[in-house]
Design a protein around this motif. Structure first.
Motif, PDB file in Angstrom:
ATOM      1  N   SER A  37      76.007  46.895  89.883  1.00  0.00           N
ATOM      2  CA  SER A  37      75.667  45.488  89.645  1.00  0.00           C
ATOM      3  C   SER A  37      74.299  45.117  90.189  1.00  0.00           C
ATOM      4  O   SER A  37      73.703  44.126  89.760  1.00  0.00           O
ATOM      5  N   ALA A  38      73.776  45.919  91.131  1.00  0.00           N
ATOM      6  CA  ALA A  38      72.451  45.648  91.678  1.00  0.00           C
ATOM      7  C   ALA A  38      71.351  46.325  90.865  1.00  0.00           C
ATOM      8  O   ALA A  38      70.167  46.211  91.191  1.00  0.00           O
ATOM      9  N   LEU A  57      80.533  56.453  95.935  1.00  0.00           N
ATOM     10  CA  LEU A  57      80.185  55.199  95.264  1.00  0.00           C
ATOM     11  C   LEU A  57      80.782  54.016  96.019  1.00  0.00           C
ATOM     12  O   LEU A  57      81.923  54.069  96.496  1.00  0.00           O
ATOM     13  N   LEU A  58      80.027  52.952  96.129  1.00  0.00           N
ATOM     14  CA  LEU A  58      80.588  51.718  96.667  1.00  0.00           C
ATOM     15  C   LEU A  58      81.551  51.120  95.657  1.00  0.00           C
ATOM     16  O   LEU A  58      81.356  51.234  94.449  1.00  0.00           O
ATOM     17  N   SER A  59      82.608  50.521  96.143  1.00  0.00           N
ATOM     18  CA  SER A  59      83.554  49.890  95.224  1.00  0.00           C
ATOM     19  C   SER A  59      82.852  48.740  94.504  1.00  0.00           C
ATOM     20  O   SER A  59      81.924  48.125  95.023  1.00  0.00           O
ATOM     21  N   GLY A  60      83.289  48.491  93.275  1.00  0.00           N
ATOM     22  CA  GLY A  60      82.671  47.437  92.482  1.00  0.00           C
ATOM     23  C   GLY A  60      82.613  47.813  91.018  1.00  0.00           C
ATOM     24  O   GLY A  60      83.230  48.779  90.560  1.00  0.00           O
ATOM     25  N   ARG A  61      81.823  47.060  90.264  1.00  0.00           N
ATOM     26  CA  ARG A  61      81.740  47.225  88.825  1.00  0.00           C
ATOM     27  C   ARG A  61      80.513  48.066  88.464  1.00  0.00           C
ATOM     28  O   ARG A  61      79.424  47.875  89.013  1.00  0.00           O
ATOM     29  N   TYR A  62      80.695  48.986  87.494  1.00  0.00           N
ATOM     30  CA  TYR A  62      79.620  49.866  87.039  1.00  0.00           C
ATOM     31  C   TYR A  62      79.577  49.890  85.518  1.00  0.00           C
ATOM     32  O   TYR A  62      80.617  49.749  84.850  1.00  0.00           O
TER      33      TYR A  62
END
Length: 711
Positions: A37-38, A57-62
């Motif tokens: 997301s960044a 990987l950091l948790s979150g949306r890809y």
């Protein structure tokens, strides 16, 4: 679209495989890109089984984007939770546009030779003119600037100064002692069953061992898992058939091919002496066990009979091989495992006129266990391998010699991404030969590369050793009889130290490359003048490549310059496969259903031993009381004391082909007209001292062939 919520604090891992949506076969080299997301971008290339891994990987949306040559791109969204380890199967749909091999490659951008390594794909093999429309793996290997042969026959390849028996050829992980047919330009594998071939001319990583000149790592295609397909080929050179079919639709398939030569009969009809008969067969069963695991089995057979000197000296060879491989990459292992087993056997006989009948065999069986661990952008490979060998040979009737030996090895190599386009690949291979009571061999390797803009700089160095050796009569090119054995106890183990440095870069549709190399050779076991010699040597050279890719147009030019010297206890000389200069140019043009291809080779002559005299040995005939005027006997050739003091004239050959492709219901037919040695140049193979005349290479040979591919 996959949605899994979670706080952005812990790390997640993603393990996956990219496969063809229709055939379910792995897509090697697919580009897999994750964007968070960044806006941070991470990229991977799919491996030999289509595998890819993202760890930490950091948790979150890809956003996941997967692209590959000849396939429609895939874009999807993933949401990864804290500590999640996910297995992901990615399927890409082939493009529906009907593009020729040259057009597809041009649109995606050319992939040309990297320093130290040539990657051959089906498009590379299809672009070269061959004597039959089915093509062959050998045509792509022979086009490389560091590869030289003794002639258009014999199946003997030298790579950057090494002997023909110093090349490691693997087919689906199975080692082959003799992968090439006696008739030049043909191997045991038609182009239609080849998925890829990595040709290492030097500086290969630690996972390969046991040879010191080159590595040819061939991976066969997998059969279509959803529909039946195949092809038949007919030409004056050979008849062939290929088939692929689903065994368990979507999960298991079979791919097979068979070929039988008819060139001997065709030569008789044309009034050309072509005394060669060969056949081969290949079969592969491939199963996808789950989203990220596969199991496969391969069998291969090749058979040859011929007369290289066209004087009645018959030689036969036979290759038989089988193997299996299990591969898995998943979150359960947090890595990939690769387990394989193999068996390979080579037999040969030689029946020279006026000399004793000879026969030999070499057999090996063994296995490998490999483990691949992924740490962020880095990859670490480690593994063990064990092989057992059985050698038998006889140079005289009722005088057979047999040997058993074994070999064990462990290796570790790493692919470290240091950022800014810099990659470091250190490796170490440790080999032991318990049956020979040899000192354990420690072989360090190091590869480095730096990609900046359109340029790639790469260097490599390493130590390579070979305990088993293949013995051939170095003075007689018409005698390719090979007896495999272990290095004599009194001799050192053959060793090569490789050093190379290279660059490649792109300028629009043109890519250029240059590579320099040096090999220090020691302890090579050479059979010369009927004696076994321990020989040292040095090989140095430079190779330049240029490639042009446009839709419907492909051009390649390659030049190699080499200096090669061997030294034994008595003398210094140039060995028979020393070619100081080698130039090859080939191209292919496609316009609608028509295609034209041409390949030109210009090579320095090869060293030959000068003949001091020749005579017929009448001793036995006279002892039997036959009058001398009616007596006959075996020919005896007397060579000059210094080996290889002469050189044959330069070798030049032009091959051309024209194709017409037409769609018919359910199939595609290709009609091909080809001419080998279109200028009918009389290239010298060797000089027959008894007849006081040269024996030439293959003459002008026209062919007309047909290939029908079921779609």
């Amino acid at each position: 679209m996959l949605l899994v919520a979670g706080p952005a604090a812990a790390q997640a891992d993603l393990f996956g495989v990219v496969a063809d949506a229709e055939s379910a076969g792995p897509i090697v080299g697919a580009a897999v890109v994750l964007t968070d997301s960044a806006g941070t971008v991470r990229g991977r290339g799919a491996g030999t089984e289509g595998q890819f891994v993202f760890r930490g990987l950091l948790s979150g949306r890809y956003v996941l984007r997967v692209t590959a040559l000849g396939y429609a791109p895939l874009v999807d969204t993933l949401a990864l939770a804290d500590g999640e380890r996910r297995d992901l199967a990615v399927s890409l749909t082939p493009r529906t546009a009907a593009l020729g091999a040259v057009e597809v490659e041009a649109i995606e951008g050319a992939a040309v030779r990297e320093p130290g390594l040539t990657r051959l794909r089906p498009a590379d093999l299809a672009a070269l003119p061959t004597l039959d429309p089915g093509g062959d793996l050998a045509s792509g290997i022979l086009a490389q600037p560091g590869v030289s042969t003794l002639g258009d026959r014999g199946g003997q390849l030298s790579v950057r100064g090494g002997t023909p028996t110093q090349n490691l050829v693997l087919v689906d992980g199975i080692p082959l002692f003799q992968p090439f047919h006696l008739l030049g330009g043909y191997s045991a594998l038609p182009a239609g069953v080849v998925r890829s071939a990595d040709v290492y001319a030097g500086g290969w990583p630690a996972r390969f061992g046991g040879r010191i000149a080159s590595v040819v790592d061939v991976t066969g295609r997998t059969g279509h898992k959803r529909r039946v397909g195949g092809a038949v080929t007919a030409s004056p050179v050979l008849l062939g058939a290929e088939v692929e079919l689903p065994i368990v639709p979507g999960d298991m398939s079979f791919l097979g091919s068979v070929r039988q030569s008819v060139v001997e009969q065709s030569g008789e009809a044309l009034g050309i002496a072509l005394p060669y008969r060969f056949s081969d067969a290949y079969g592969k069963l491939h199963a996808r066990l789950d989203a990220t695991s596969t199991l496969q089995g391969t069998v291969l057979f090749a058979d040859d009979e011929g007369d290289l000197g066209i004087n009645g000296n018959r030689i036969t060879t036979r290759t038989e091989a089988a193997g299996g491989q299990f591969f898995s990459i998943s979150s359960a292992f947090a890595a990939a495992i690769d387990v394989s087993a193999y068996w390979s056997r080579f037999t040969t006989t030689f029946d020279p006129i006026g000399a004793p009948f000879r026969e030999a065999s070499a057999e090996t069986f063994g296995g490998r266990f490999g483990y691949v661990y992924y740490v962020g952008p880095h990859t670490v490979r480690t593994g063990i391998q064990a092989s057992s060998y059985l050698f038998q040979y006889s140079f005289q009737p009722n005088a057979e010699t047999g040997q058993n030996t074994s070999e064990g090895s462990i290796f570790v190599d790493a692919d470290l991404d240091l950022g800014a386009g810099v990659r470091l690949e250190p490796g170490l291979r440790v080999q032991t030969f318990p049956a020979q009571a040899r000192t354990t061999s420690v072989e360090p390797r190091l590869l480095m590369s730096w990609a900046t803009g359109p340029s790639l700089f790469r260097a490599a160095a390493g130590v390579y050793r070979q305990e088993i050796v293949g013995l051939q009569d170095q003075r007689d090119v018409g005698d390719v009889f090979t007896a495999w054995t272990t290095t004599q106890t009194a001799f050192p183990v053959p060793t090569a130290v490789h050093r190379l440095v290279g660059w490649e870069g792109g300028f629009g549709p043109v890519r250029l490359g240059v590579e320099g190399y040096a090999k220090a050779l020691s302890g090579q076991t050479i059979l010369l003048d009927g004696r076994l010699l321990s020989t040292n040597g040095n090989a140095r050279g430079v190779e330049v490549t240029a490639a042009l890719r446009r839709p419907g147009l492909r051009l390649d030019a390659r030049y190699g310059a080499q200096s090669l010297t061997y030294r034994d206890a008595e003398r210094t000389y140039r060995p028979p496969f020393h070619r100081p200069h080698r130039l090859s140019v080939d191209g292919r043009v496609e316009r609608g259903p028509f295609a034209l291809a041409a390949a030109f080779q210009l090579t320095s002559g090869r060293p030959i031993s000068e003949v001091a005299g020749a005579y017929l040995d009448l001793t036995e005939a006279i002892a039997r009381g036959i009058p001398i005027e009616a007596a006959s006997g075996p020919g005896v050739v007397l060579f000059a004391p210094e080996p290889y003091g002469g050189r044959t004239p330069p070798y030049a050959r032009l091959d051309v082909s024209a194709e017409w492709a037409v769609r018919i219901p359910g199939a595609r037919a290709v009609v091909q007209a080809a001419v080998l040695n279109a200028t009918d140049r009389a290239n010298v193979f060797y000089y027959d001292a008894l007849r006081a005349e040269p024996v030439n290479q293959l003459p002008l040979l026209p062919t007309l062939g047909l290939r029908v591919e079921v779609e």
